[in-house]
Design a protein around this motif. Structure first.
Motif, PDB file in Angstrom:
ATOM      1  N   TYR A   6     -18.007  53.262 -19.230  1.00 50.85           N
ATOM      2  CA  TYR A   6     -18.596  52.571 -18.110  1.00 50.85           C
ATOM      3  C   TYR A   6     -19.960  53.433 -17.989  1.00 50.85           C
ATOM      4  O   TYR A   6     -20.666  53.335 -16.973  1.00 50.85           O
TER       5      TYR A   6
ATOM      6  N   GLU B  67     -23.032  48.368  -6.245  1.00 53.71           N
ATOM      7  CA  GLU B  67     -22.008  47.958  -5.578  1.00 53.71           C
ATOM      8  C   GLU B  67     -20.521  48.676  -5.337  1.00 53.71           C
ATOM      9  O   GLU B  67     -19.476  49.029  -4.746  1.00 53.71           O
TER      10      GLU B  67
ATOM     11  N   ASP C 154     -28.117  47.854  -9.470  1.00 56.12           N
ATOM     12  CA  ASP C 154     -27.073  47.040  -8.928  1.00 56.12           C
ATOM     13  C   ASP C 154     -25.241  46.689  -9.693  1.00 56.12           C
ATOM     14  O   ASP C 154     -24.690  47.239  -7.483  1.00 56.12           O
ATOM     15  N   VAL C 155     -25.062  47.842  -9.782  1.00 52.93           N
ATOM     16  CA  VAL C 155     -23.663  47.897 -10.651  1.00 52.93           C
ATOM     17  C   VAL C 155     -23.588  49.585  -9.136  1.00 52.93           C
ATOM     18  O   VAL C 155     -22.604  49.362  -8.577  1.00 52.93           O
TER      19      VAL C 155
ATOM     20  N   GLN D  21     -26.967  51.731 -13.923  1.00 57.91           N
ATOM     21  CA  GLN D  21     -27.546  50.686 -13.466  1.00 57.91           C
ATOM     22  C   GLN D  21     -27.777  49.968 -12.023  1.00 57.91           C
ATOM     23  O   GLN D  21     -26.857  50.254 -11.059  1.00 57.91           O
TER      24      GLN D  21
ATOM     25  N   LYS E 157     -12.675  44.187  -9.018  1.00 58.69           N
ATOM     26  CA  LYS E 157     -14.141  43.484  -9.304  1.00 58.69           C
ATOM     27  C   LYS E 157     -14.015  42.697 -10.646  1.00 58.69           C
ATOM     28  O   LYS E 157     -14.771  42.073 -10.518  1.00 58.69           O
TER      29      LYS E 157
ATOM     30  N   ILE F 109     -22.998  52.081 -17.849  1.00 60.68           N
ATOM     31  CA  ILE F 109     -23.066  50.213 -16.963  1.00 60.68           C
ATOM     32  C   ILE F 109     -23.395  50.523 -15.184  1.00 60.68           C
ATOM     33  O   ILE F 109     -24.608  49.927 -14.706  1.00 60.68           O
TER      34      ILE F 109
END
Length: 758
Positions: A554, A566, A562-563, A560, A536, A557
């Motif tokens: 990470y 995904e 949305d992350v 979140q 990605k 990160i």
């Protein structure tokens, strides 16, 4: 080249009786020589191959090996559930006659589920483990620590040895299967598919590398027609020091008795037209009933639909009372009645352990004539061996008749040169040279991404042997398998890729909230997150590789929504793409419960299970409570295809999804006739969030698709509806998609966009 019919006479076959039995098996009284040879050779050999013809007592031969280790447990692997039931009864009788202490238990999935939950709980894996640990734990009628003779199938054997059971039970069950059994018998293994053969060969290699042969383990392989790939694998094991004995039961002996009559055989090319072939078959059946009304016969075809069509034609000719069907969907009750019919129409269901028994038992052969099709050599010899069996009969000199339909290519490849006066030897020599009768599926399987499959049990074995001396045997086991099955990749390659896949599987099953907190601690989670970053965000991957950042950075990160969503979606696609490797369900969907009140598929009972694609192609139906009721046969056979909505432009689909092993969203099955789409009844079982496979262009890969179809690898048209128009491609679904990687028409990409290299 002219594809004329060829007529030859296969001479009668005989098998040797043993005049003087060893003391330990003297209870057998009239034993066949090959049964005694298996017993004698197993004193010193590690692997014993019994290669006698079908129907000549290989089961009892394998069981004689138990007499060498009378107080140790054993396992018998039969290729079908119907044969499990039959071999369980045979094993019980043998144990009684041999005065062995073993408790015999059948262990199909249905059997295990039926075992009592009172003492060990309801999980199938938990019950199976406890039965192996101590049968008295589950069964009240068994004494403590009684040795067990377990009769099971290749699927359960595979799931046990490849750590595929529930995570609470898999380690215990695998340890039991790898260490518990002193005698292991694989029955009719020439009928195993590629996955089952890989499981068997893995177990053979494990037994050699981990020293089980040195400590007395005996493995018996029963087959009339060993596959060349297996012969090669066994030769590699022999070179590694495994002691292998081969027994054929016909050469170098005396005291022969008849086992099969002479067979007057006609070889015909299978017609291209289905309708013409069914009409030809019906004419042959009618002719035999008219000319020989006192003789019994059978028709064995590979296609369930061909059998059902033939049944319909014969019904229309007034022969309903003479005809019975034995097929996969037919329940036991139907099969028992069909066995007493003068003509039996059957699929490959009867290829294993089915003796066409009749009541009352005739003094001559049970089957006087046979018409059959054969896609490969193993099927040919297995089926020709069904007709004219006379072992133990009083009348043994009445010839049998057979018609065999072979692929039309056989004539182009040299079948015309058959010496029709040369009998079985000449026929075998010519059939061995015909490429159209090869079974290249094992080679294709191993050369494809399916070779990743063995990494799962290897990784589990490595985990369980951590900090133990046997840990060093894992790379050796991999190298042994590599020598048997081929391939160029190293154990480290597979080891890492399997960890990534395990991470994907675990992440796909977690809730988003739990994933935010625990992704670093999931088994394989860090490995998969690295793969996710590489795919990605290549720039961040470069930083990670160069040490400018770490995986721990990470943490924020992935908090979140949305992350982390995904990441989870990527894990779902990744794990679903590989899921067909680790299941025995070759069909994309589960079998469906049907009700057949008008007898289109079933003769006696009305309810059974059927493959959804077969249902969709050939029948009109409707949901009726928990069952799907077959209303009528379709006037024309439906063509099945798929349609997928892709929410972007065509070029984006080509760039990101074409020629790639992945899992696709928004797919639906379409039925059509003559190019016109017909409504498909809503079936919840056919609704899947993701469908795994490979989509390729049919025009640029026409030759490859032709080769895949010749090997029995099915594909379906798929229409991709993009924002800027529609285009048709070809969809190889499930395991078929993985197997396309064996064909080097162009290098395919993996779910992580890496290029697959054999």
């Amino acid at each position: 080249m002219n594809k004329q019919r060829l007529v030859t006479r296969l001479e009668p076959r005989s098998i040797s009786f043993c005049a003087a039995l060893p003391k330990k098996i003297s209870f057998m009284t009239k034993a066949l020589q090959h049964q005694v040879d298996v017993f004698e050779k197993s004193r010193n050999a590690d692997i014993i191959l019994d290669l006698v013809p079908t129907g000549t007592g290989k089961t009892k031969a394998g069981l004689t090996v138990l007499k060498h280790q009378q107080n140790k447990s054993a396992i018998y692997i039969a290729p079908t559930n119907a044969l499990i039931e039959q071999q369980t009864e045979a094993a019980k009788q043998f144990v009684r006659e041999a005065n062995l202490p073993h408790i015999v238990k059948s262990a199909s999935a249905k059997d295990i589920k039926s075992w009592s939950n009172d003492k060990v709980g309801s999980r199938s894996g938990e019950k199976l483990y406890n039965v192996l640990r101590n049968p008295a734990t589950v069964f009240d009628d068994v004494g403590a620590n009684t040795p067990i003779l377990l009769i099971t199938n290749p699927d359960i054997f595979y799931y046990a040895t490849f750590f595929a059971y529930n995570k609470l039970d898999r380690d215990n069950i695998a340890a039991s299967f790898y260490t518990k059994f002193s005698t292991v018998i694989f029955d009719e293994f020439h009928l195993y598919d590629a996955k089952q053969l890989v499981g068997m060969l893995f177990y053979l290699a494990y037994s050699q590398v981990f020293g089980f042969f040195q400590h007395g383990r005996k493995i018996v392989l029963l087959t009339a027609t060993p596959e060349p790939a297996c012969e090669s694998a066994l030769e590699n094991l022999k070179q590694a020091g495994v002691k292998i004995a081969r027994i054929d039961g016909e050469a170098g002996h005396t005291n022969f008795v008849p086992s099969q009559t002479a067979v007057n055989l006609e070889l015909r090319p299978k017609p291209d037209s289905k309708e013409a072939w069914i009409a030809e078959l019906a004419t042959e059946v009618v002719h035999r009933l008219q000319e020989s009304p006192d003789k019994n016969g059978a028709v064995i075809l590979d296609s369930l639909d061909n059998i059902n069509l033939l049944k319909k034609v014969l019904d229309n000719r007034g022969l309903t009372d003479y005809i019975g069907r034995i097929t996969g969907p037919a329940p036991k009750q139907d099969r028992q009645k069909a066995m007493q019919c003068q003509v039996i129409l059957a699929t490959s269901t009867v290829d294993v352990g089915f003796n066409f028994e009749r009541n009352p038992e005739p003094t001559r052969q049970n089957l006087d004539w046979l018409i059959f099709s054969a896609r490969d050599r193993a099927a040919f010899w297995q089926r020709i061996g069904r007709v004219g069996r006379v072992l133990g009969k009083s009348e043994t000199n009445i010839d049998s008749e057979a018609i065999a339909y072979l692929p039309a290519n056989a004539w182009q490849e040299g079948l015309n040169s058959l010496n029709t006066t040369g009998g079985r030897t000449a026929l075998k020599e010519i059939l061995d040279t015909l490429p159209c009768l090869d079974k290249p599926f094992l080679t294709a399987y191993w050369r494809s991404e399916a070779s990743l499959e063995i990494a799962r049990p290897l990784l589990e074995l490595e985990k369980n042997s951590e900090n133990l001396a046997v840990a060093e045997l894992i790379p050796k086991l991999f190298d042994t398998l590599k020598s048997i099955l081929g391939g160029n990749r190293t154990w480290e390659d597979y080891r890492y890729r399997m960890k990534v896949l395990q991470g994907a599987e675990n992440i796909a099953q977690m809730s988003l909230d739990k994933l935010k907190k625990d992704w670093k601690y999931i088994k394989g989670g860090r490995a998969f997150v690295k793969k996710y970053i590489k795919v990605k965000s290549p720039e961040e991957w470069d930083d990670l590789q160069a040490g400018r950042t770490t995986i721990d950075a990470y943490e924020d990160i992935f908090k979140q929504n949305d992350v982390v969503a995904e990441l989870k979606e990527f894990a779902e696609v990744f794990s679903t793409s590989y899921a067909p490797l680790f299941t025995f369900r070759y069909s994309l969907f589960e079998s469906l419960p049907i009700c057949d009140p008008f007898g289109f598929i079933l003769d006696e009972t009305e309810k059974s299970q059927i493959d959804p694609f077969h249902l969709l192609r050939y029948y009109e139906f409707a949901q009726n409570g928990d069952f799907i009721e077959i209303r009528t046969r379709a006037i024309e056979t439906y063509k099945l295809s798929f349609r997928m909505r892709y929410l972007d432009r065509q070029q984006e689909f080509i760039n990101t999804e074409l020629n790639k092993l992945t899992a696709f969203k928004n797919c639906q099955i379409i039925r059509s006739v003559g190019g016109a789409i017909r409504p498909t009844p809503e079936l919840q079982a056919l609704s899947k969030y993701l469908l795994p496979g490979v989509i390729i262009c049919p025009r640029t890969n026409a030759a490859t698709l032709f080769q895949l179809h010749k090997q029995g690898i099915v594909s379906y048209p798929i229409t991709i509806a993009c924002n800027d128009g529609e285009r048709q491609y070809e969809f190889l679904v499930g395991l078929a998609g993985i197997l396309t990687m064996a064909m080097k028409f162009k290098q395919l990409r993996l779910p992580d966009d890496e290029v697959f290299i054999v």
